[in-house]
Design an enzyme around this catalytic site. Sequence first.
Site, mmCIF file in Angstrom:
data_model
loop_
_atom_site.group_PDB
_atom_site.id
_atom_site.type_symbol
_atom_site.label_atom_id
_atom_site.label_comp_id
_atom_site.label_asym_id
_atom_site.label_seq_id
_atom_site.Cartn_x
_atom_site.Cartn_y
_atom_site.Cartn_z
ATOM 1 N N ARG A 61 0.820 -1.210 0.000
ATOM 2 C CA ARG A 61 0.000 0.000 0.000
ATOM 3 C C ARG A 61 0.856 1.263 0.000
ATOM 4 O O ARG A 61 0.688 2.156 -0.829
ATOM 5 C CB ARG A 61 -0.885 -0.016 1.251
ATOM 6 C CG ARG A 61 -2.074 0.868 1.237
ATOM 7 C CD ARG A 61 -2.856 0.686 2.541
ATOM 8 N NE ARG A 61 -2.544 -0.601 3.156
ATOM 9 C CZ ARG A 61 -3.174 -1.731 2.896
ATOM 10 N NH1 ARG A 61 -4.166 -1.738 2.069
ATOM 11 N NH2 ARG A 61 -2.817 -2.857 3.484
ATOM 12 N N THR A 62 1.791 1.327 0.943
ATOM 13 C CA THR A 62 2.603 2.537 1.090
ATOM 14 C C THR A 62 3.461 2.765 -0.156
ATOM 15 O O THR A 62 3.551 3.876 -0.672
ATOM 16 C CB THR A 62 3.498 2.424 2.338
ATOM 17 O OG1 THR A 62 2.675 2.089 3.447
ATOM 18 C CG2 THR A 62 4.225 3.708 2.628
ATOM 19 N N LYS B 82 24.329 -7.612 0.018
ATOM 20 C CA LYS B 82 25.784 -7.659 -0.193
ATOM 21 C C LYS B 82 26.529 -7.096 1.007
ATOM 22 O O LYS B 82 27.740 -6.934 0.972
ATOM 23 C CB LYS B 82 26.152 -6.854 -1.448
ATOM 24 C CG LYS B 82 25.580 -7.428 -2.723
ATOM 25 C CD LYS B 82 25.926 -6.510 -3.885
ATOM 26 C CE LYS B 82 25.103 -6.904 -5.108
ATOM 27 N NZ LYS B 82 24.997 -5.796 -6.059
ATOM 28 N N ARG C 26 11.566 2.737 3.697
ATOM 29 C CA ARG C 26 10.926 1.855 4.683
ATOM 30 C C ARG C 26 11.970 0.810 5.050
ATOM 31 O O ARG C 26 12.613 0.219 4.187
ATOM 32 C CB ARG C 26 9.675 1.202 4.093
ATOM 33 C CG ARG C 26 9.401 -0.166 4.644
ATOM 34 C CD ARG C 26 8.189 -0.445 5.463
ATOM 35 N NE ARG C 26 7.075 0.419 5.416
ATOM 36 C CZ ARG C 26 5.873 0.030 5.867
ATOM 37 N NH1 ARG C 26 5.691 -1.181 6.318
ATOM 38 N NH2 ARG C 26 4.880 0.868 5.863
ATOM 39 N N HIS D 279 5.562 6.197 11.342
ATOM 40 C CA HIS D 279 5.089 6.116 9.960
ATOM 41 C C HIS D 279 4.289 7.410 9.755
ATOM 42 O O HIS D 279 3.064 7.396 9.687
ATOM 43 C CB HIS D 279 4.205 4.872 9.822
ATOM 44 C CG HIS D 279 3.807 4.552 8.418
ATOM 45 N ND1 HIS D 279 4.278 5.237 7.326
ATOM 46 C CD2 HIS D 279 2.978 3.605 7.924
ATOM 47 C CE1 HIS D 279 3.745 4.711 6.235
ATOM 48 N NE2 HIS D 279 2.949 3.726 6.569
#
Lengths: 152, 305
Positions: B54-55, B83, B104, B132
């Site tokens: 969604r975000t 890595k 995120r 958030h």
Amino acid sequence: MAELKVSKVKRGTVIDHIRAGMAPAVLRILGIDRGFSDVVVVAMNVKSSQLGSKDIVKVENQILDEETLKKISIIAPQATINIVKEFEIVEKRGVSLPKELRGILKCPNRNCITNAAEKVESFFVCKQENPIEFRCHYCEELVEAERAELIL
Amino acid sequence: MTDQHWKNRDVISIHDFSREDIETVLHEAAGIVPNPDLLRGRVMASLFFEPSTRTQLSFASACERLVGQVIGFSSGEVSSKAKGETLADTIRMVEGYSDVIVVRHPLEGSARLAADTADIPVINAGDGANQHPTQTLLDLFTMEKFSGKIDGLSVGMVGDLRYGRTVHSLATALTRFKRIKLRLISPPTLRMPPSVLRELEGKIEYAEQEELDLTGLDVVYVTRIQKERFPDIEEYEKVKGTYVINAEVAQQLSPTAIILHPLPRVDEIHPEVDALPQAKYFEQAKAGIPVRMALLKLLLLGEDR
């Protein structure tokens, strides 16, 4: 009660007005452990007009640096630091609580970026003074000074 | 004249937002329309070290509606992290490729680290269980849109108030407004943490209760109760059944009240509620677009343009 007799220090530091029970934490900050060779005198639960009861730590030959004073201020904000030379107190000062602490407190949040492999130095900002509380600059976790884990 | 307060600013935590800041974003979001010129030639780096459909999609959609370009990745496994590159190094690299970074990351504090590292603006799209902020802004946007105001609202928060990041941030944001009444409805084990309650002291009149009583509320903010929060499955089943909004429970609400949910929902709002006029959770999800468009505009171009 018998008078408390503690020998005077010739040269070194006397940390007075440590809140009762916090002397062992101060010793940890000073790195005093097995193998420490200078004379250390610890008094705990001594009567104090100011605090009710207090702890005192005397260490010979040690003059504390600013970083160490910062650490002491977190767990013993009322502490007074007496610098002793030739059995005389030549300097007496309080400790002041820093607004910011870098690399001194360990963030209690295990999921904080400062506890990851990333090698980010911990950074706390003082949020309030009574009781002393710091907020992690990164994960925003609040930490009470008395429960804080110091990076020693 | 552009407002330097916004241009190049980072959006990391709702703690950094004053009432005026929130109002600026909501005002911009209310008036913003897709514009083929606004962000032409600008690049948004979308760094999703953990998936969030969604975000991620709403940030990308917001950027493209202003004709900006989107680069990035959406899973930690395919990124440089696999890595062994540090987040700070990834950010330094991406900074050279883009004009704004949306991040995120599963670790709390990661977005602040990214913002401290980069000179270009960074938007936190979720740092672990911490913050958030764009979710909170879109929650407030939805409240204002459908309730006509934020000051004076009676807000009920229902469900997992202990671990739910969205309710913590929303409660903090509501302290910036006046005469808010907050009803905190949860099982005893999932109550609002003391650190959040302390932020409310003296600013918001709040009450904690177990009973699912929604009468008199203007806004009901429902959150999911997650099974893994309970050591005992029986206790979970009992609690889960208690905090369900169905058509009967919704009858406690006035016709003008609204029901919100950060989504995804599981069982806590019965599908029969979807058809009720109070159900605004899909509208809330849609609000992610104008709010994120507004933020991109503010951070890249400043306020007055």
